[in-house]
Structure formats: structure tokens, C-alpha cells
Design an enzyme around this catalytic site. Structure first.
Site, PDB file in Angstrom:
ATOM      1  CG  HIS A  46       6.541  15.109 -13.253  1.00 45.24           C
ATOM      2  ND1 HIS A  46       7.803  15.203 -12.702  1.00 45.24           N
ATOM      3  CD2 HIS A  46       6.350  16.265 -13.941  1.00 45.24           C
ATOM      4  CE1 HIS A  46       8.327  16.362 -13.041  1.00 45.24           C
ATOM      5  NE2 HIS A  46       7.486  17.027 -13.780  1.00 45.24           N
ATOM      6  CD  GLU A  49       5.670  16.641 -18.140  1.00 47.23           C
ATOM      7  OE1 GLU A  49       6.533  17.517 -18.412  1.00 47.23           O
ATOM      8  OE2 GLU A  49       4.995  16.668 -17.098  1.00 47.23           O
ATOM      9  CG  HIS A  50      10.620  15.107 -16.849  1.00 50.25           C
ATOM     10  ND1 HIS A  50      11.731  15.811 -16.435  1.00 50.25           N
ATOM     11  CD2 HIS A  50       9.559  15.811 -16.394  1.00 50.25           C
ATOM     12  CE1 HIS A  50      11.348  16.876 -15.743  1.00 50.25           C
ATOM     13  NE2 HIS A  50      10.030  16.885 -15.702  1.00 50.25           N
ATOM     14  CD  GLU A 126      10.102  19.563 -11.871  1.00 51.67           C
ATOM     15  OE1 GLU A 126       9.032  20.125 -12.166  1.00 51.67           O
ATOM     16  OE2 GLU A 126      10.551  18.572 -12.485  1.00 51.67           O
TER      17      GLU A 126
END
Length: 408
Positions: A46, A49-50, A126
């Protein structure tokens, strides 16, 4: 009509030509997600991905956003348990720009140390947001419990502790292992000239260096049917019940979808009508199946007043007992099949959903079923298939549960 071709480096490209639309959706699917991580590097998929949106050697993060805005397009990404996808949707006249942008992000992202630390902070926020969302949290806890000891139980976002341990070197090493053409699918749905499209993909991705073949784990043999509780100061109590489900690609998925529709998959479902509409005990109650290469789950979720927890749980178990004992009526079976077909066909109206469907299927199963084949599989679900699903999935002696709420 689906077309598939494979570049010399092993990159698979799956396309669906739709001549009557003016858009094109493009996705780059990489078979890496939280399932491929360990507790030590949990969250790295993840985080990568960012980072691909944080700027390349030729563009800043702002310029990436501006370039897609200038052509009226959309660009985004997501990470799941089993894959990471970067996707765009643009007018068919701008697909070359979209493909070049995705290629630039994939091959030329900077991974600046300062940006890495900044993005870790963003993801930690998040994680905090999810912690403040009891509906999300109770599902995460269920996965951690039922898949204890298996990477499928790891949270997609990672933890604050695991994120802070990840270095730039680990990110680049992880990408070198998983971000390879023979572990990737490009899926495209919309209006395009096939020859021009192929040439663009060949130019942008043809020199991508092939990597070592990645071994994937076998089927899950151990599910853990425990109860997990998280005390949290919230108004409602949130409950998840989890059952061993069906693995991705198995034909039993279709009868399970039929059963789920009747159980808790719609507003006319038994759980919704009984617990919400007739008794008013919950605002939100639903069920859904999850399918993965290694295994699957059937999950039931409900949120209610803390005082109603035991009553709601007993009512859910009662509906499950009724389902197993009495089965579905013929009219329920027909209605559920029609509902599934309707939802599926309506989803085909969007180039984005078509791109997503063929991309995930090719990536994880190495095959794509046509809409006609899917409809046929739904139509072929009979009562014997339903009964087989009861035996395989709805075992009332093997239930995992998670609870989040202000409980003693």
C-alpha cells in the site's frame, strides 16, 4: 470480444473492444498485496501504491495530477489482499497519454526519502481513520482472527509500527521482486484501434525486464473460529460473524452468491427484513462472500444498540438454522438468480467495471469468462448446488466472530 496477447517479457495484455463508447479504461494489475507481506513489512504494498503518485524523474506529483486533469481523465489506484492496481479512465482519443503516464509512474518514480516519510505519516492518519470507524475495524479484526498465522489476516494498510520500520531499500527490493512483467496484467476496455494500442504498449512496456517466477502459497488448511472483542467507546456495538467460504475460481462461488442474496445480500434478504424491517433492531445488516486464491469467507455484519447484541446474534443464527433446515423455495432461487444476473449485466455498462473484471480474472486465474458464460453459470445453479454450499460453508459449529463496542 476479449483479446489476449503476451509480450516477450511475459507481460499479459487483455482487452475488450467496445465500439459504441467514447471512453477507455486502462488498468495495470500487479499480483502483490498484503497477502504477500509479513508482520515485519506489513503495509509495504500500500505504501508503494501511494509513492507512485509522489512524482517521477520528469514530473512532480502536482504535474501528474494536472496532466490527467488537462485531458478530462481520472487516475487512481488501490491495494487489496492479493493485488495492486493503477488505473485511468480517459476519452478514447487520449489513451496514449494515459498509458505513457502510467508507464512513467511505474518505471520512473523517485522514491524520495522525504516523500517516503511524509507518506508514512499520511497512511498513519489513514490507519487512525479506520480505527475511528468501528464498521471497518470489526471486519479487520475478524480477518486477523480467522486467518491467524496466515498473511491473508494482515491489514492492507499495515500498522503504524510496521510502516515506520520500512526503509527505501526495502521498498526497492520489494518492487524488484514483485513489480515484474511476468507478475503483471494490463487490462483495457473501451474504444481503441488495436494495432495502435499494441504498438503503444510495446513501446512503453516491451523493454521491462523479466523477473524470477514467484511462487504462490497453497490453499488455507487452518481457519480459526474464535471470538475477538475490542472495547471501544462508540454508540453502537458492531458484530461480524465469519464462516469458511469458497476459493476464487471454484464453480461453488455461484451457488454461494445465490444463497448470500437470500440471506443478507439485498434489502429484500431474510436478515434485512427480519432484523431491521420487522424488529427495528439494526440500521445496518448485511452479508457478503469474499474469494481469494487460497480460500474464502462468508461474512455477516450488523450494528445495533449494545443491549440488543445477544438478541441480534440469536436471530442471525436462527435465520441460518432455518436456511440449512428448510432450504430455499423455488421462487427464492429464481428471484436470486435474476437479481444476480441483473446486477452483473448493469455492471457491464461501465468500461471501468469491465476493465476491472477482466484484469483481476486474468491476473489471479489466468482466464476470463465471457458475460454469456457467467450468465450460464448463474442459470445453472440448482437446489443440489445450494445444498452443497450449506454443507461446505454454513457450519454453525465453526463460526468466527468479532465485536467492537462499548461492552463489558
Amino acid at each position: 470480444m476479449y483479446r489476449k496477447f503476451t509480450l516477450d517479457n511475459g507481460l499479459r495484455v487483455i482487452t475488450e473492444y467496445i465500439p459504441h463508447v467514447k471512453s477507455i479504461s486502462i488498468g495495470i494489475w500487479i499480483e502483490t498485496g498484503s497477502k504477500h507481506e509479513s508482520p515485519k513489512n506489513n503495509g509495504i504494498s500500500h505504501l508503494i501504491e501511494h509513492m507512485l503518485f509522489k512524482g517521477t524523474t520528469t514530473k512532480s506529483a502536482r504535474e501528474i495530477a494536472e496532466q490527467i486533469d488537462e485531458i478530462g481523465g481520472q487516475i487512481n489506484a488501490f491495494t487489496s489482499k492479493e493485488c495492486t492496481c493503477y488505473y485511468t479512465k480517459v476519452l478514447d482519443s487520449h489513451y496514449e497519454i494515459a498509458i505513457e503516464l502510467l508507464s512513467d509512474m511505474l518505471f520512473n518514480s523517485r522514491f524520495d526519502n522525504e516523500d517516503i516519510e511524509k507518506e508514512k505519516g499520511v497512511i498513519c492518519e489513514e490507519i487512525s481513520m479506520y480505527e475511528d470507524s468501528p464498521e471497518d475495524l470489526v471486519h479487520d479484526i475478524l480477518y486477523q482472527s480467522i486467518f491467524k498465522g496466515n498473511a491473508l489476516g494482515l491489514p492492507i494498510l499495515g500498522t503504524k509500527e510496521s510502516l515506520n520500520r520500512i526503509s527505501k531499500k526495502e521498498i526497492l527490493d520489494y518492487m524488484k521482486k514483485y513489480y515484474i512483467p511476468n507478475n503483471t496484467v494490463i487490462s483495457i476496455a473501451g474504444n481503441f484501434d488495436e494495432k495502435k494500442l499494441f504498438n503503444t504498449i510495446q513501446n512503453e512496456f516491451g523493454s521491462w525486464e523479466k523477473g524470477l517466477q514467484i511462487k504462490t502459497g497453497g490453499k488455507i488448511t487452518d481457519y480459526h473460529f474464535d471470538q475477538s472483542t475490542r472495547v471501544k467507546s462508540v454508540e453502537q456495538t458492531h458484530l461480524c460473524l465469519g464462516f469458511k467460504g469458497i476459493a476464487l475460481g471454484q464453480d461453488e462461488v455461484y451457488p454461494l452468491l445465490v444463497v448470500n442474496n437470500i440471506l443478507g445480500g439485498s434489502m429484500s434478504s431474510r436478515l434485512f427484513q427480519n432484523i431491521r424491517e420487522e424488529r427495528g433492531l439494526a440500521y445496518s445488516i448485511y452479508s457478503y462472500p469474499s474469494t481469494y486464491k487460497q480460500g474464502g469467507l462468508l461474512t455477516i455484519y450488523a450494528a445495533m444498540n449494545p443491549n440488543a447484541l445477544e438478541e441480534v446474534r440469536e436471530l442471525i443464527l436462527g435465520e441460518l438454522e432455518n436456511l440449512v433446515r428448510d432450504g430455499l423455495t423455488k421462487s427464492e432461487l429464481n428471484k436470486s438468480r435474476e437479481q444476480l444476473k441483473g446486477n452483473y449485466i448493469l455492471g457491464l455498462e461501465s468500461t471501468s467495471s469491465r476493465m476491472s473484471s477482466i484484469g483481476r480474472s486474468e491476473l489471479l486465474l489466468r482466464r476470463v469468462h465471457s458475460p454469456e458464460q457467467i450468465i450460464e453459470k448463474i442459470d445453472n445453479v440448482g437446489m443440489k448446488d445450494i445444498e452443497a454450499v450449506y454443507e461446505k460453508v454454513i457450519n454453525l459449529n465453526n463460526i468466527a466472530s468479532s465485536i467492537v463496542g462499548n461492552i463489558g
